[in-house]
Each structure stands twice: as structure tokens, then as C-alpha cells.
Scaffold this motif. Sequence first.
Motif, mmCIF file in Angstrom:
data_model
loop_
_atom_site.group_PDB
_atom_site.id
_atom_site.type_symbol
_atom_site.label_atom_id
_atom_site.label_comp_id
_atom_site.label_asym_id
_atom_site.label_seq_id
_atom_site.Cartn_x
_atom_site.Cartn_y
_atom_site.Cartn_z
ATOM 1 N N ASN A 1 -34.704 -26.817 -79.708
ATOM 2 C CA ASN A 1 -33.951 -25.566 -79.679
ATOM 3 C C ASN A 1 -32.491 -25.811 -79.334
ATOM 4 O OD1 ASN A 1 -36.239 -24.166 -80.343
ATOM 5 N ND2 ASN A 1 -36.666 -23.426 -78.275
ATOM 6 N N ARG B 1 -29.160 -24.373 -80.960
ATOM 7 C CA ARG B 1 -28.230 -23.616 -80.120
ATOM 8 C C ARG B 1 -26.798 -24.138 -80.241
ATOM 9 N NH1 ARG B 1 -27.195 -19.894 -76.698
ATOM 10 N NH2 ARG B 1 -25.995 -20.249 -74.789
ATOM 11 N N GLU C 1 -24.985 -22.158 -82.769
ATOM 12 C CA GLU C 1 -24.654 -20.809 -82.312
ATOM 13 C C GLU C 1 -23.479 -20.829 -81.338
ATOM 14 O OE1 GLU C 1 -26.570 -17.501 -82.869
ATOM 15 O OE2 GLU C 1 -26.536 -18.749 -84.659
ATOM 16 N N ARG D 1 -20.285 -21.640 -83.287
ATOM 17 C CA ARG D 1 -19.832 -20.528 -84.121
ATOM 18 C C ARG D 1 -19.142 -19.461 -83.283
ATOM 19 N NH1 ARG D 1 -23.698 -16.871 -88.017
ATOM 20 N NH2 ARG D 1 -24.674 -16.401 -86.005
ATOM 21 N N ASP D 2 -19.727 -19.110 -82.149
ATOM 22 C CA ASP D 2 -19.112 -18.102 -81.278
ATOM 23 C C ASP D 2 -17.708 -18.531 -80.854
ATOM 24 O OD1 ASP D 2 -21.300 -16.448 -81.385
ATOM 25 O OD2 ASP D 2 -22.104 -17.022 -79.432
ATOM 26 N N LEU E 1 -32.805 -19.767 -88.043
ATOM 27 C CA LEU E 1 -31.345 -19.915 -88.131
ATOM 28 C C LEU E 1 -30.947 -20.021 -89.607
ATOM 29 C CD1 LEU E 1 -29.137 -20.190 -85.877
ATOM 30 C CD2 LEU E 1 -29.151 -22.640 -86.351
ATOM 31 N N TRP F 1 -28.461 -19.274 -91.450
ATOM 32 C CA TRP F 1 -27.109 -19.636 -91.907
ATOM 33 C C TRP F 1 -26.881 -21.148 -91.865
ATOM 34 C CZ3 TRP F 1 -23.346 -21.844 -88.681
ATOM 35 C CH2 TRP F 1 -23.582 -21.773 -87.304
ATOM 36 N N GLU G 1 -20.390 -25.472 -72.935
ATOM 37 C CA GLU G 1 -21.672 -24.786 -72.823
ATOM 38 C C GLU G 1 -21.895 -24.445 -71.359
ATOM 39 O OE1 GLU G 1 -23.863 -22.893 -73.082
ATOM 40 O OE2 GLU G 1 -25.578 -23.689 -74.167
#
Length: 252
Positions: free
Chosen positions: A21, A25, A28, A31-32, A75, A77, A208
Motif C-alpha cells: 500500500n 500511497r 497519491e 500528486r497532492d 488506483l 490513474w 510524508e
Amino acid sequence: MFLDNKNIILLSTGSFNPPTNMHLRMFEIARDHLNRLGHTICGGLMSPTHDSYKKKDLAPSLHRCAMIEQALVALPWVKMSDWEVKQNGWTRTRQVLQYHQNHLNMIITSRLNGAIKVDTSLFPLQFIENLDANDSNQNRAVNVRLLCGADLLESFAVPGLWNDDDIEAIVRDYGLVVVSRSGSNPHKFIYESNVLTKYMANIIVVTEWITNEVSSTKVRRALSRNESVKFLISELVESYIKEHGLYETLNK
């Protein structure tokens, strides 16, 4: 060279043995962060390494690719690229980036003139649909950037592990998106490297804050001991592993 292109496809390389995972992650988180910096993330790619990459307990690429496909159900994308595993042998990261960037350029060019038919299956469907639906997207270049953890960045300093010319080409021509990990200091590592400092404008460090030390090694160990890996890997990946008896799970 400063990479000023704001349109990005994130490419992550590695064994994904199995995909966790945390591997997902990272996309994600990146991307943010990049969206906040004004970039447009056009998609993501996971490129598993070739079977000839000598690593302990490496599952065959047939299984690793299948597990990535299962993981990416959550996911959409991001897409799995099997180009690397289909080569005759292990491929350097610089070449993996170069191939995908060249292929991406061909796709965009084919959409511009309509005469060249190029296989688009390597890239996320959403990206291809956006190219077809929006003429403005067809006129914009897209840069493939290497998405990695701080451990990969720090591996640049390991003697004999990386070709010096490859390191410079990767950072100069493609750029890095580095997700930090607990106890790492990517900014300090960049400062201590002349090459990385030279092209530091092409390195985006993503912090992170919700630390997660999940690793494929720890997951394999838990699986071999018949311990729970729930919430560490997707349920689909766990089912696949047990169905095929990977990582000593057979008859457990």
C-alpha cells in the motif's frame, strides 16, 4: 537544465515484490504535493524490474506484474508497464525513463497529425482520453519524472551501484520526485552531492508527514510466518499471493 514543464507522468521503478500500500500511497502523496505547486499530473506508471535483477526471494515477473495489476484496481490513474520485464535482461533506470518518454512523445505527436498510429496501452486510459478530448492538451509536452523514496536517492552514493553518467542524465533530463521517509534528510543528501546540487531545481522533495514504514521485505517475512498483512497490501494482492503459494505461503 531546468525542467519547467508542468505536465508530468510519474514513473516508479522497483521490484514490487510484492507491491504494498505504501507503493501506491507514494503516488497519491506526490500528486497532492505537485498539484499544490501548480503541476498537472497526467498519470502514473509502475515499472517492475526484470527477472534477471539478482535479488533474494524475487518472485517471477509474471506474478509481480499480476500483483501490480490487482493493486492498481484501487488506483486507476496509475498503470503497470511491462516493457521492462519484456526486455532481454535487466535495464538501467535511465533507459526505462528514456523509453517511456520517447513513447509518450510519439503518442502526443500521433494525436497532433492523426497519421501515425502508436500503441497507447502503456499509459493510463484517462491520459489518452484527455488527449483525444482536449485539443489544448495535444499541444503540450508531458515530462516523465522518476518517483522514488529517499532510500533510492541515497543509493546514488553507494559505490559501484549507479553509473555516474546515468545519475546526471536522470536528474538533468527527467527529474526526481522524492518522497521522504522517517529518519531521512533528502535536502542534506542533495547538498552533499555536487551533481544533485547542480540540478537541484529538478528535484522535488515531498515530505510524508504520516510516516509509514511498510516494506516488501517485512510483508514477505510476515507472509512466510503466516502472520496478518491486512492493511499492508491490498486484499486482492494477498489473495493472489496465497492462491499461487508465493513467499512460502503454500499450505499455510
